[in-house]
Design an enzyme around this catalytic site. Structure first.
Site, mmCIF file in Angstrom:
data_model
loop_
_atom_site.group_PDB
_atom_site.id
_atom_site.type_symbol
_atom_site.label_atom_id
_atom_site.label_comp_id
_atom_site.label_asym_id
_atom_site.label_seq_id
_atom_site.Cartn_x
_atom_site.Cartn_y
_atom_site.Cartn_z
ATOM 1 N N LYS A 279 -40.122 -14.349 16.664
ATOM 2 C CA LYS A 279 -39.680 -15.274 17.703
ATOM 3 C C LYS A 279 -40.509 -16.555 17.610
ATOM 4 O O LYS A 279 -41.722 -16.521 17.447
ATOM 5 C CB LYS A 279 -39.846 -14.645 19.092
ATOM 6 C CG LYS A 279 -38.910 -13.484 19.347
ATOM 7 C CD LYS A 279 -39.001 -12.963 20.768
ATOM 8 C CE LYS A 279 -38.293 -13.886 21.740
ATOM 9 N NZ LYS A 279 -38.200 -13.319 23.102
ATOM 10 N N GLU A 365 -31.260 -0.390 33.056
ATOM 11 C CA GLU A 365 -31.162 -0.463 34.512
ATOM 12 C C GLU A 365 -30.743 0.861 35.139
ATOM 13 O O GLU A 365 -31.236 1.228 36.216
ATOM 14 C CB GLU A 365 -30.175 -1.569 34.898
ATOM 15 C CG GLU A 365 -30.632 -2.974 34.556
ATOM 16 C CD GLU A 365 -30.283 -3.403 33.141
ATOM 17 O OE1 GLU A 365 -30.596 -4.558 32.774
ATOM 18 O OE2 GLU A 365 -29.693 -2.582 32.397
ATOM 19 N N ARG A 393 -25.372 -3.190 36.878
ATOM 20 C CA ARG A 393 -25.261 -2.259 35.760
ATOM 21 C C ARG A 393 -25.666 -0.835 36.158
ATOM 22 O O ARG A 393 -25.457 0.096 35.390
ATOM 23 C CB ARG A 393 -26.128 -2.733 34.596
ATOM 24 C CG ARG A 393 -25.913 -4.196 34.245
ATOM 25 C CD ARG A 393 -26.581 -4.571 32.948
ATOM 26 N NE ARG A 393 -25.724 -4.244 31.824
ATOM 27 C CZ ARG A 393 -26.092 -4.337 30.547
ATOM 28 N NH1 ARG A 393 -27.320 -4.710 30.254
ATOM 29 N NH2 ARG A 393 -25.249 -4.039 29.585
#
Length: 618
Positions: A279, A365, A393
């Site tokens: 990243k 979740e 979710r």
């Protein structure tokens, strides 16, 4: 930089005309362009810098858009947008009327699937691959998923299904975990090319046919092959799912990526490519702090992000984070849970001060909510810090595992209401409506920073499921008192006394409602609770005013205003009611204040819409 090559690319067909030797220069130009562009607009930076070579290689090898690219979440899709005709449009990235920060089907034929939430790419790509097969079309589907998104159960559900299907799809795991970097190098790149090549695969398939009639020998050869591949690659799990696993390879090495993708393009059935990226690649500031440079506001590209918000008003997220630490110091039963949103949900300090009671469960979740339920069964007091849009979710777990059993789990719901630049995929539009229909659930809506702190404390004291919803960003600037006390359950308060019109405001809408009321000489009630609703206050206001107005930063259908109307009907009271909130449509990305004004939820909009109703009433 003049962007000599980049300026010649208006679509992937232009990219495919380049000589392979030119692609490294294109990657350098694209990287420079993204840093330059995002420094002026804000957006997601580190993840996009990490996906540049992969994006170039994919569009170079595959015949997009005929071959389908499906990006997971979409945090890494800026190179894709730039190479597919939207380079100039990057100047209005995530602004009203500009392009979205995530792939969006309405925006480009190259955006094959709209995303924003994680772990959907494999399921969508599988559907596309099977759809192509059913229609007799010869094309590929490619899902690009990050290592974080692979923690979600949905990704593994899709892998489990895809491995059993004879569909031409490729899953690319974009892994930017630094711990895997020693495994990346010339040897792994060579093995990836070898294992993905036609010779290796034809020998494997031919051997399977030849030895199929001799099961013991066939099994021995199969195990030997798996053992050989397992010596060099961590792909046993994905092989067991039915995928042909390749990698890991350096995701920034075009000389490794392109031949491997070309080999995979020629193979049939489910393929899995594991690449390793960094990243922030190529921009040292982002490489050194990819978390800080994940999502950024405008910044100086030479000096990087500086200043911060020191000395400014605290955000609601910070109010929650401070309360969580203070409450944990008072009550050893408190545990904090986040589905991979430590920074976004304000739990950095809590992790440092109470590491044994801090749980990041990854992008999962559903698991987060049921895990909290299990902790509550053992006498703990779980606090689940979660964005409104992500709690959607885990709706079944919220109902079945928490509310049905009436377990005392606190849901600290951040990003309630409109969130601005991230658009409809991240807006907290529906939580009031989807929460208030659940039995046992208590819903609190703070109007300022201090009320948020006191409501969190109030929720924590309850022996039932509770939700405190608060918006992104700062509040009106009310100082949060260090002392904490329980608010009267289900009781609102009158914040302004007026006549004729009573505005029943919920949460973030109290401030603009007070400003609107000053123009109209209206009464304003800070309702505080959506559930249990202060029915007595509603009836009192109905008896002394000619028009009731409900205002909420959430969907009108099924929202807090609907609760008020239901209470009036139950009481047999007939009084005109104007419901203000978010209409039955998705609100696109843009500056949140502008969006609220467009939705008629600024002070001026509220006053104007009330006056219009009064005019019609005569």
């Amino acid at each position: 930089m003049m962007y000599e090559l980049l300026n010649t690319i208006s679509c992937p067909a232009d990219l495919r005309k380049l000589d392979r030797k030119q692609l490294n220069q294109l990657a350098d130009e694209l990287r420079e362009f993204i840093v330059e562009s995002v420094s002026k607009t804000g957006g997601h930076l580190a993840s996009n810098l990490g996906s540049i070579e992969l994006t170039i290689a994919l569009h170079y090898v595959y015949n997009t858009p005929e071959d389908r690219l499906v990006w997971d979440v979409g945090h890494q899709s800026y190179p894709h947008k730039i190479l597919t005709g939207r380079r100039e449009a990057m100047s209005k990235l995530r602004m009203k009327g500009g392009i979205a920060g995530f792939p969006k089907r309405e925006e480009s034929e190259y955006d094959t699937f709209g995303v924003g939430h994680s772990s959907t790419s494999i399921s969508a790509a599988l559907g596309m691959a099977v759809g192509a097969k059913l229609k007799g079309e010869d094309r590929k589907a490619i899902a690009i998923i990050g290592d974080g998104a692979m923690t979600a159960g949905m990704a593994f559900e899709a892998l489990n299904n895809a491995g059993a299907m004879d569909a031409n799809m490729l899953v690319i795991l974009n892994d930017n975990e630094m711990s895997i970097s020693p495994n990346v190098g010339a040897l792994n790149n060579y093995l990836a090319k070898l294992i993905s090549g036609k010779f290796f695969n034809s020998v494997r398939k031919g051997g399977s046919k030849l030895l199929g009639a001799v099961p013991p020998v066939h099994e021995f050869v199969k195990r030997a092959e798996e053992h050989t591949k397992g010596m060099f690659t961590p792909g046993t799990l994905f092989e067991e799912f039915g995928f042909n696993y390749i990698g890991p390879i350096d995701g920034h090495d075009l000389d490794a990526l392109i031949p491997t993708l070309q080999n995979l393009h020629a193979l049939e059935g489910p393929q899995f490519l594991h690449i390793v990226t960094r990243k922030g690649q190529g921009y040292k500031l982002a490489e050194n702090d990819p978390v800080l440079y994940h999502g950024v506001s405008k910044f100086d590209k030479e000096n990087g992000i500086s200043g911060g918000k020191a000395g400014g008003k605290p955000t609601y997220t910070q109010i929650f984070g401070d309360w969580l630490c203070d409450m944990a110091s008072q009550d050893s039963r408190l545990v904090g849970i986040t589905p991979a949103m430590r920074e976004g949900s304000g739990m950095v300090r809590f992790e440092k001060e109470h590491p044994d009671r801090y749980f990041d469960v990854g992008i999962a979740e559903q698991h987060a909510v049921t895990y909290a339920a299990g902790l509550a069964c053992e006498g703990m007091k779980p606090v689940v810090a979660i964005y409104s849009t992500f709690l959607q979710r885990a709706y079944d777990q919220l109902i079945h595992d928490v509310a049905l059993q009436n377990l005392p789990v606190v849901f600290a719901i951040d990003r309630a209401g409109l969130v601005g630049a991230d658009g409809p995929t991240h807006a907290g539009t529906f939580d009031i409506a989807y929460l208030r229909c659940i039995p046992n659930m208590m819903i609190l809506t703070p109007s300022d920073e201090n009320e948020c702190r006191q409501m969190l404390y109030t929720a924590f004291q309850q022996d039932c499921p509770t939700a405190v919803r608060y918006p992104r960003g700062t509040g009106p600037g009310v100082t949060a008192e260090s002392a904490m006390s329980t608010l009267p359950i289900g009781k609102g308060e009158i914040r302004r006394q007026g006549q004729h019109v009573a505005i029943l405001a919920f949460g973030s809408m109290v401030g603009p409602s007070l400003a609107a009321a000053a123009q109209l000489d209206a009464t304003v009630a800070n309702m505080r609770f959506v559930k249990p609703l202060d029915v007595e206050l509603v009836k009192s206001l109905a008896s002394t005013h000619t028009l009731l107005v409900t205002v909420e930063e959430g969907c009108i259908m099924g929202g807090a205003g609907s609760a008020v109307v239901e209470a009036l009907l139950e009481a047999g009271i007939s009084v005109p009611v104007l419901q203000l909130g978010l209409a039955d449509e998705y609100v696109e990305h843009g500056d949140p204040n502008v969006l609220l004004a467009d939705c008629g939820l600024s002070a001026e909009g509220i006053a104007s819409r009330i006056q219009a109703r009064l005019d019609r009433m005569g």
